[in-house]
Design an enzyme around this catalytic site. Structure first.
Site, PDB file in Angstrom:
ATOM      1  N   ASP A  85     -48.034  59.052  50.476  1.00 39.17           N
ATOM      2  CA  ASP A  85     -48.517  58.000  49.704  1.00 39.17           C
ATOM      3  C   ASP A  85     -49.799  57.261  50.640  1.00 39.17           C
ATOM      4  OD1 ASP A  85     -48.528  54.876  49.142  1.00 39.17           O
ATOM      5  OD2 ASP A  85     -46.394  55.157  48.858  1.00 39.17           O
ATOM      6  N   THR A  93     -47.730  51.560  44.184  1.00 36.65           N
ATOM      7  CA  THR A  93     -47.011  52.990  44.570  1.00 36.65           C
ATOM      8  C   THR A  93     -45.864  53.139  43.644  1.00 36.65           C
ATOM      9  OG1 THR A  93     -47.052  52.406  46.944  1.00 36.65           O
ATOM     10  CG2 THR A  93     -44.942  53.762  46.330  1.00 36.65           C
ATOM     11  N   ASP A 136     -50.194  55.670  54.017  1.00 34.39           N
ATOM     12  CA  ASP A 136     -50.311  54.229  53.457  1.00 34.39           C
ATOM     13  C   ASP A 136     -49.945  53.163  54.449  1.00 34.39           C
ATOM     14  OD1 ASP A 136     -50.295  52.720  50.718  1.00 34.39           O
ATOM     15  OD2 ASP A 136     -48.365  52.104  51.593  1.00 34.39           O
ATOM     16  N   HIS A 186     -52.704  50.543  55.387  1.00 39.48           N
ATOM     17  CA  HIS A 186     -52.534  48.846  55.302  1.00 39.48           C
ATOM     18  C   HIS A 186     -52.939  48.207  56.656  1.00 39.48           C
ATOM     19  CE1 HIS A 186     -51.076  48.507  51.279  1.00 39.48           C
ATOM     20  NE2 HIS A 186     -50.243  49.435  51.457  1.00 39.48           N
ATOM     21  N   ASP A 237     -50.522  58.765  45.388  1.00 38.27           N
ATOM     22  CA  ASP A 237     -50.220  57.801  44.383  1.00 38.27           C
ATOM     23  C   ASP A 237     -51.552  56.859  44.226  1.00 38.27           C
ATOM     24  OD1 ASP A 237     -49.760  56.653  46.832  1.00 38.27           O
ATOM     25  OD2 ASP A 237     -48.023  55.489  46.209  1.00 38.27           O
ATOM     26  N   HIS A 238     -52.515  56.704  44.890  1.00 40.62           N
ATOM     27  CA  HIS A 238     -53.407  55.856  45.105  1.00 40.62           C
ATOM     28  C   HIS A 238     -54.117  55.872  46.382  1.00 40.62           C
ATOM     29  CE1 HIS A 238     -51.254  53.564  47.630  1.00 40.62           C
ATOM     30  NE2 HIS A 238     -50.052  53.605  46.833  1.00 40.62           N
ATOM     31  N   HIS A 287     -54.365  48.189  48.265  1.00 39.06           N
ATOM     32  CA  HIS A 287     -54.735  49.254  47.087  1.00 39.06           C
ATOM     33  C   HIS A 287     -53.957  48.342  45.690  1.00 39.06           C
ATOM     34  CE1 HIS A 287     -50.504  50.662  47.215  1.00 39.06           C
ATOM     35  NE2 HIS A 287     -50.898  50.675  48.700  1.00 39.06           N
TER      36      HIS A 287
END
Ligand code: AMP
Ligand code: ZN
Ligand code: ZN
Length: 406
Positions: free
Chosen positions: A38, A74, A194, A198, A241-242, A344
């Site tokens: 992720d 997500t 992820d 963050h 995912d991003h 994101h």
């Protein structure tokens, strides 16, 4: 070290060890392991802490990048990858959703994520189970619901605290059966990168530990496949995912500087903000927000730019406000909580939102670098490898054909 990894990744049937029950035969049915890291940006590779992923990228197939779907969040994107449908078409239009019949959806609401009616389309694992082959989900959005009445043979309720090594070991145990009963698709997931993105932002040196952790997960998987004599049998897809963009308290938009929060229900705070106006207040809310802040693009749902392919689903509320890269949308009451780090959910065409795509295994050529393609194309790819007829979808196999063995 590099040589050892290349050997691990390309190990063939001549490798030693492993239980005879899983010795590969020439006509074994195809197997895909779909790994999601992720929030892993493709430019996280090559930073000196991901030797296995770097090796996979070098010897296997690597996309320059994969473009996520909008919104670059997500749940929408994980479910796009397994259905080939844009979020606007599968209905997981955000991480937080409101539906007139089903009520509220959020990632941590177990009753909601386990309710099949939220999940449109048909994920690969359902098609596989319907075709008589097992599938296994070591976490994946959608896997907790019986979509079309069907669960993967193996699945677990999401537990973010489960160590990555245990996730890999569960997956390997599910694989450790005779070829005819082996799952055709197994998913694996980690949120470590992820979470660090963050907390610290994508440029932070403090991201390195999470990158190493994700790499260790894939290394354990590859070593386990080799021990099971499956390293040359399995198609390994590693995706994200991003991406992740830096944010900070200097780039914050407080919605209640422009509108009364009594006039709207904010279904999702964004960066793609989903605004459901109170009865009779839509025009006033739109007029007050449109043009109010240069870093906030405000649209009626039917006017969202076409390239975002978003706004037709009934779950998209009347007004969609999209923050420009790096901006946070919040309220005055919460404005002090915005800390430096990353986020994101922005425009999916932004370079910072780019996602990862790596592939290796018997279906793939070696040493191929593909031009960028959208993440809706992963579904037709998986269906092709599995020999299943794809359902109608938003993707295409064409951009990936150059990576496939004839
Ligand atoms: P996002 O807010 O888009 O950054 O979502 C990332 C978070 O989603 C991660 O920190 C995970 O804890 C959470 N997550 C990922 N997969 C699942 C899942 N299958 N069920 C519930 N939460 C999940
Ligand atoms: Zn994510
Ligand atoms: Zn995230």
């Amino acid at each position: 070290m590099r040589r050892l990894l290349a050997f691990l990744l390309l190990a063939t049937a001549c490798s030693s060890g492993g239980p005879p029950a899983t010795r590969p035969g020439p006509s074994d049915p195809p197997v895909i392991i779909l790994v999601s890291i992720d929030g892993f940006r493709p430019d996280y590779l090559g930073r000196g802490v991901t030797p296995t992923l770097d090796s996979l990228a070098r010897v296997g197939v690597r996309a320059e990048w994969m473009e996520p779907s909008f919104p670059s969040k997500t749940f929408p994107n994980h479910y796009t990858i397994v259905t080939g449908l844009r979020p606007d078409h599968h209905g997981i239009i955000a991480n937080n959703i409101r539906d007139s019949v089903l009520g509220s959806f959020s990632m941590s609401n177990r009753a909601a994520v386990q309710e099949a009616r939220w999940w449109g389309g048909e994920p690969v694992w359902v098609a596989l189970e319907k075709a008589g082959r097992p599938a296994s989900a070591m976490f994946w959005p959608g896997s907790e619901a019986a979509i079309g009445g069907v669960h993967a043979t193996h699945w677990l309720p999401f537990d973010g605290r489960m160590p990555e090594a245990d996730r890999v070991d569960s997956l390997l145990a599910w694989l450790d059966v005779p070829a005819a009963r082996r799952p055709g698709l197994l998913t694996l997931y980690t949120a470590a990168v992820d979470n660090a993105g963050h907390a610290f932002g994508p440029g932070s040196p403090r991201l390195a530990d999470s990158l190493a952790l994700a790499d260790a997960m894939v290394t354990r998987l590859v070593a386990g496949l080799r021990a099971h004599r499956l390293a040359d049998r399995v198609n390994l897809l590693v995706v994200s995912d991003h991406g992740m963009a830096p944010v900070g308290p200097d780039r914050v938009i407080a919605l209640d500087d422009y509108i009364s929060l009594d006039d709207v229900t904010v279904n999702d705070w964004g960066p793609a903000v989903m605004l459901a106006p109170a009865p009779g207040r839509a025009a006033a809310v739109y007029a007050a927000l449109r043009g109010a802040h240069p870093a906030l693009d405000v649209y009626w749902k039917q006017d969202v730019p076409g390239r975002l392919e978003f706004g037709t689903h009934p779950r998209v509320p009347a007004i969609v406000a999209i923050a420009r890269e790096g901006w946070t949308v919040t309220s005055r009451a919460r404005i002090d909580r915005v800390t430096p780090g990353g986020n994101h959910g922005f425009d999916n065409a932004l370079p910072s939102m780019r996602a990862l795509f790596l592939a290796s295994g018997p279906a793939f050529r070696r040493g191929v670098v593909l031009p960028a393609f959208p993440n809706v194309d992963v579904y037709p790819l998986m269906m092709h490898i599995l020999g299943l007829e794809p359902a109608p979808n938003d993707g295409s196999l064409e951009p990936l054909r150059a990576a496939l063995r004839p």
